[in-house]
Every structure is written in C-alpha cells, then in structure tokens.
Design a protein around this motif. Structure first.
Motif, PDB file in Angstrom:
ATOM      1  N   ILE A 100     -29.062   9.143  39.842  1.00  0.00           N
ATOM      2  CA  ILE A 100     -30.418   9.692  39.771  1.00  0.00           C
ATOM      3  C   ILE A 100     -30.978   9.398  38.381  1.00  0.00           C
ATOM      4  N   PRO A 101     -32.149   8.782  38.279  1.00  0.00           N
ATOM      5  CA  PRO A 101     -32.653   8.281  36.992  1.00  0.00           C
ATOM      6  C   PRO A 101     -32.609   9.273  35.843  1.00  0.00           C
ATOM      7  N   GLU A 102     -32.960  10.534  36.117  1.00  0.00           N
ATOM      8  CA  GLU A 102     -32.998  11.539  35.051  1.00  0.00           C
ATOM      9  C   GLU A 102     -31.631  11.833  34.443  1.00  0.00           C
ATOM     10  N   TYR A 103     -30.563  11.425  35.140  1.00  0.00           N
ATOM     11  CA  TYR A 103     -29.216  11.775  34.697  1.00  0.00           C
ATOM     12  C   TYR A 103     -28.355  10.554  34.380  1.00  0.00           C
ATOM     13  N   GLN A 104     -28.971   9.393  34.282  1.00  0.00           N
ATOM     14  CA  GLN A 104     -28.207   8.201  33.925  1.00  0.00           C
ATOM     15  C   GLN A 104     -27.734   8.279  32.479  1.00  0.00           C
ATOM     16  N   ASN A 105     -26.683   7.543  32.186  1.00  0.00           N
ATOM     17  CA  ASN A 105     -26.118   7.511  30.834  1.00  0.00           C
ATOM     18  C   ASN A 105     -27.075   6.776  29.901  1.00  0.00           C
ATOM     19  N   GLU A 106     -27.750   7.530  29.064  1.00  0.00           N
ATOM     20  CA  GLU A 106     -28.668   6.945  28.087  1.00  0.00           C
ATOM     21  C   GLU A 106     -28.104   7.008  26.669  1.00  0.00           C
ATOM     22  N   THR A 107     -27.001   7.736  26.483  1.00  0.00           N
ATOM     23  CA  THR A 107     -26.412   7.861  25.153  1.00  0.00           C
ATOM     24  C   THR A 107     -25.496   6.686  24.837  1.00  0.00           C
ATOM     25  N   GLY A 108     -24.953   6.064  25.897  1.00  0.00           N
ATOM     26  CA  GLY A 108     -24.000   4.993  25.705  1.00  0.00           C
ATOM     27  C   GLY A 108     -22.574   5.475  25.548  1.00  0.00           C
ATOM     28  N   PHE A 109     -22.364   6.787  25.403  1.00  0.00           N
ATOM     29  CA  PHE A 109     -21.035   7.329  25.133  1.00  0.00           C
ATOM     30  C   PHE A 109     -20.463   8.134  26.294  1.00  0.00           C
ATOM     31  N   TYR A 110     -21.243   9.031  26.883  1.00  0.00           N
ATOM     32  CA  TYR A 110     -20.688   9.911  27.909  1.00  0.00           C
ATOM     33  C   TYR A 110     -21.498   9.808  29.197  1.00  0.00           C
ATOM     34  N   THR A 111     -20.756   9.887  30.303  1.00  0.00           N
ATOM     35  CA  THR A 111     -21.293   9.579  31.623  1.00  0.00           C
ATOM     36  C   THR A 111     -21.396  10.830  32.481  1.00  0.00           C
ATOM     37  N   PRO A 112     -22.597  11.232  32.878  1.00  0.00           N
ATOM     38  CA  PRO A 112     -22.727  12.331  33.840  1.00  0.00           C
ATOM     39  C   PRO A 112     -22.207  11.887  35.213  1.00  0.00           C
ATOM     40  N   GLN A 144     -19.691   5.061  45.223  1.00  0.00           N
ATOM     41  CA  GLN A 144     -20.184   5.633  46.475  1.00  0.00           C
ATOM     42  C   GLN A 144     -19.094   6.440  47.163  1.00  0.00           C
ATOM     43  N   GLU A 145     -17.890   5.915  47.142  1.00  0.00           N
ATOM     44  CA  GLU A 145     -16.745   6.577  47.783  1.00  0.00           C
ATOM     45  C   GLU A 145     -16.540   7.995  47.247  1.00  0.00           C
ATOM     46  N   ILE A 146     -16.483   8.139  45.942  1.00  0.00           N
ATOM     47  CA  ILE A 146     -16.188   9.444  45.346  1.00  0.00           C
ATOM     48  C   ILE A 146     -17.398  10.364  45.391  1.00  0.00           C
ATOM     49  N   GLN A 147     -18.571   9.846  45.168  1.00  0.00           N
ATOM     50  CA  GLN A 147     -19.763  10.695  45.205  1.00  0.00           C
ATOM     51  C   GLN A 147     -20.007  11.248  46.600  1.00  0.00           C
ATOM     52  N   ILE A 202     -21.103   2.017  29.240  1.00  0.00           N
ATOM     53  CA  ILE A 202     -22.048   2.348  30.302  1.00  0.00           C
ATOM     54  C   ILE A 202     -21.520   1.723  31.586  1.00  0.00           C
ATOM     55  N   SER A 203     -21.294   2.550  32.578  1.00  0.00           N
ATOM     56  CA  SER A 203     -20.697   2.101  33.833  1.00  0.00           C
ATOM     57  C   SER A 203     -21.583   1.089  34.549  1.00  0.00           C
ATOM     58  N   GLN A 204     -20.924   0.208  35.280  1.00  0.00           N
ATOM     59  CA  GLN A 204     -21.654  -0.745  36.123  1.00  0.00           C
ATOM     60  C   GLN A 204     -22.366  -0.033  37.279  1.00  0.00           C
ATOM     61  N   GLU A 205     -22.002   1.242  37.511  1.00  0.00           N
ATOM     62  CA  GLU A 205     -22.638   2.032  38.564  1.00  0.00           C
ATOM     63  C   GLU A 205     -23.816   2.860  38.030  1.00  0.00           C
ATOM     64  N   ASN A 206     -24.125   2.742  36.763  1.00  0.00           N
ATOM     65  CA  ASN A 206     -25.097   3.627  36.120  1.00  0.00           C
ATOM     66  C   ASN A 206     -26.471   3.589  36.785  1.00  0.00           C
ATOM     67  N   ASP A 207     -26.904   2.412  37.239  1.00  0.00           N
ATOM     68  CA  ASP A 207     -28.243   2.313  37.831  1.00  0.00           C
ATOM     69  C   ASP A 207     -28.318   2.923  39.229  1.00  0.00           C
ATOM     70  N   GLN A 208     -27.167   3.325  39.779  1.00  0.00           N
ATOM     71  CA  GLN A 208     -27.150   3.993  41.080  1.00  0.00           C
ATOM     72  C   GLN A 208     -27.255   5.515  40.954  1.00  0.00           C
TER      73      GLN A 208
END
Length: 346
Positions: free
Chosen positions: A117-129, A283-286, A109-115
């Motif tokens: 949009i809440p509905e799309y955060q990594n909740e599986t622990g495996f793959y990152t939207p 932030q840079e890439i997004q 889970i990325s250190q950026e995960n809490d940044q």
C-alpha cells in the motif's frame, strides 16, 4: 527452527553458571557460519512466528535461529553487539524504535516494495513495514444493546460511566496508540478541544485502568466491561471464536501503524536476510496473514478473512509519527496531569 529465549532462560542460567551467552554462541557457531542459516531477533507473538518462520525455512532450506524477547531488550542486545553482530534481522517493532536506531541497520528496499500500500512503502531505505496494527473499539454486544457506538464521540455517553476498559497509555503501547488516535481525530496533539475530549472520556473511565492490554479485551468479552479501547488482532480473534463482541473502527478516523523488520548492519548472512525481508512481503505470506491469522497484511491486493474490514470501508486517519516520537513524553505528561486531576476530584 531453533528457538532461544535469551532474556528469560538465558538470563537465569547466567546467574547460576555465568556462561550462557558464550555457550549459546559456541553451540551455534558452526550453523551461523554456514550459508543456510539466518539469525532472527523477534518480539512477535507465537502465532505470527509460526505462520512465517517454518514457511521460510521450508521454501529456502535455510535454518532460522530465533531469539525471542521484548522489543526493548532485543534492541539493546543488538546495540551491544553492533561491532560484531549476532542477529541478521530484527523482525517486529514500532516505527519509533526503528527510526531512532537507524545506525543499527543495513540499507535495503525489497523487490516487493512497490506491491505494498503506497502510504506504507519503505521510504527510509532501512526498515520495511510488513503488517498493520489498528486501533479499534471492542464492544460487548449484550451490554451495549440500544447504545450507538460508531466512534470515539459515542463513548461520551453517561450510560457507559465505569464500563469503559482501557490500559494506561504510559505503560501499554496499544493504549498510547489509542490516545494519539483520539487526539488526531479531535483536532490534533496540541489542540485544547482534543484534550478536553480526553478529560471527558477518562472522567467516564472512572479510574478503572486495566493492568495490561490483554485485560482490556478480555474484560469486554467476559462481560465485565461494556466497551474497550484495544487493537484489531485480539479483537478479531475473539470475534472469529464466536465471542459476543463487535469490533468498531472509529468513524472519526482510524490510525494504521506499521509493524517493521530490518536487516542488521554488517549481518553475517546478508543474502539470506534479504530473502527473509522479501518473503515477508510476498503474496504467499501476505495472503496467509490475512486469511489464516487476524494480523492485517500490508500488501495492496492481499486476501483477508471475512471479519477483517476492508481498508476501503474505513475512514483512515494519519498519525504524524515523527511528531509523536519527539513529543511522547509531553503527551504522556499532559495525559497524566489530566488523569491525576480527575482522580483528585472524586
């Protein structure tokens, strides 16, 4: 960045020289064993690749070996290599593919995960939207002058018969996303009223199914069709390039589907892979995605270009992804039965 078009160029060489994969591995073995290397498998389009990979290489001094092919081919390749992984990251693909192949991936889970949009955060622990794909309606402004089109219900206008462009949901992921989006909006996947809407819409489509997703938006931009069922990225590209089109987010509800990335289990370059996942959400890439491309970022405060409508201005519908994955065959069968019935009565 070293590119390897594995299933296109390599497959041909294999037939003639019977040694492509071993040659490729031999040529890059020294690089793969070094600390400044990352092997990325990706089905993503060239514009997304060019915005992210060179920037990552420059920022971290890490050399990326990029293997490009279709999503299905890359997942099969990763599966065949799982005892001795070649890839470090799979960069791109749907929730369905990632969720049904969790055994291929390393928990992270990325250190950026809490940044995000809440509905799309990594909740599986495996793959990152890391991006959002959006179903939209594209309309030719001249051909739809005087016709109100704000959502799916407005497409049931007899004036649009034979002028609605769509691909086949059985063959095109964007068309299937449109089908499930309209089912959600009209009452649900098993709701008969929703399927009646599908029947009424495809009666107006009048059998004119495009051979590919790209032919849908091109037909509208070229004035061959009045409206099309497509996705946001190419529609916004046309709008930004000055095409005579409008991009419409269905007022009944617009589904946002995340594009994903994940670290391959037992990846050789694990720390570099984690840096890459964090970089995708930075932030840079997004901001770069939102302002320099027409790919929608997933970070909460990411900047976007003027033609990318803010999510706060869109009525967002939620897809039950787990249901759709489990019942995809049944959904497609019902659609095909309806389409066949319509065609038999013409």
């Amino acid at each position: 960045m070293k590119k390897i078009l594995f299933f296109l160029s390599c497959g041909w060489i294999f037939l003639t020289l019977s040694g492509c994969s071993s040659t490729t591995e031999a040529e890059t073995s020294a690089e793969k064993d070094s600390d400044n290397t990352l092997v990325v498998y990706s089905p993503n389009p060239e514009d997304l690749i060019e915005e992210i990979i060179p920037a990552f290489e420059e920022k971290y001094g890490i050399k990326v070996d990029l293997v490009q092919a279709s999503t299905g081919e890359l997942f099969k390749k990763a599966e065949s290599e799982k005892e001795a992984p070649v890839a470090d990251v799979i960069f791109g693909g749907s929730y369905a593919l990632f969720s049904s192949n969790e055994n291929l991936f390393e928990p992270y889970i990325s250190q950026e995960n809490d940044q995000i949009i809440p509905e799309y955060q990594n909740e599986t622990g495996f793959y990152t939207p890391y991006t959002l794909d959006v179903s939209v309606i594209i309309a030719n402004s001249s051909l739809t002058k005087g016709i109100k089109i704000e959502g799916y219900n407005d497409l049931l206008n007899p004036k649009l018969k034979g002028k609605i462009a769509t691909a086949d949901p059985s063959n095109a992921s964007s068309a299937f996303a449109q089908l499930t989006n309209m089912l959600v909006d009209q009452g649900g996947y098993e709701n008969e009223q929703a399927w009646t809407y599908v029947k009424n819409l495809f009666t107006l489509v009048d059998g004119k199914i495009a051979s590919s997703s790209s032919n849908v938006y091109k037909a509208v931009a070229d004035g061959e069709m009045a409206v099309g069922l497509t996705y946001e990225d190419p529609a916004l590209k046309l709008l930004n390039d000055g095409a005579d089109v409008k991009v419409i987010y269905p007022k009944e509800g617009t589904v946002f589907l995340p594009g994903n990335a994940a670290i391959v289990k037992n990846a050789k370059h694990m720390e570099n892979a984690k840096k890459f996942i964090d970089f995708l959400l930075s932030q840079e890439i997004q901001d770069k995605l939102g302002t320099e491309t027409t790919i929608r970022p997933i970070r909460k405060n990411a900047k976007t270009n003027k033609n990318m409508k803010a999510m706060t201005e869109i009525n967002i519908a939620t897809e039950d992804s787990d249901y759709v994955i489990k019942n995809k065959s049944a959904i497609l069968k019902k659609y095909n039965d309806i389409f066949t019935d319509i065609q038999s009565k013409k």
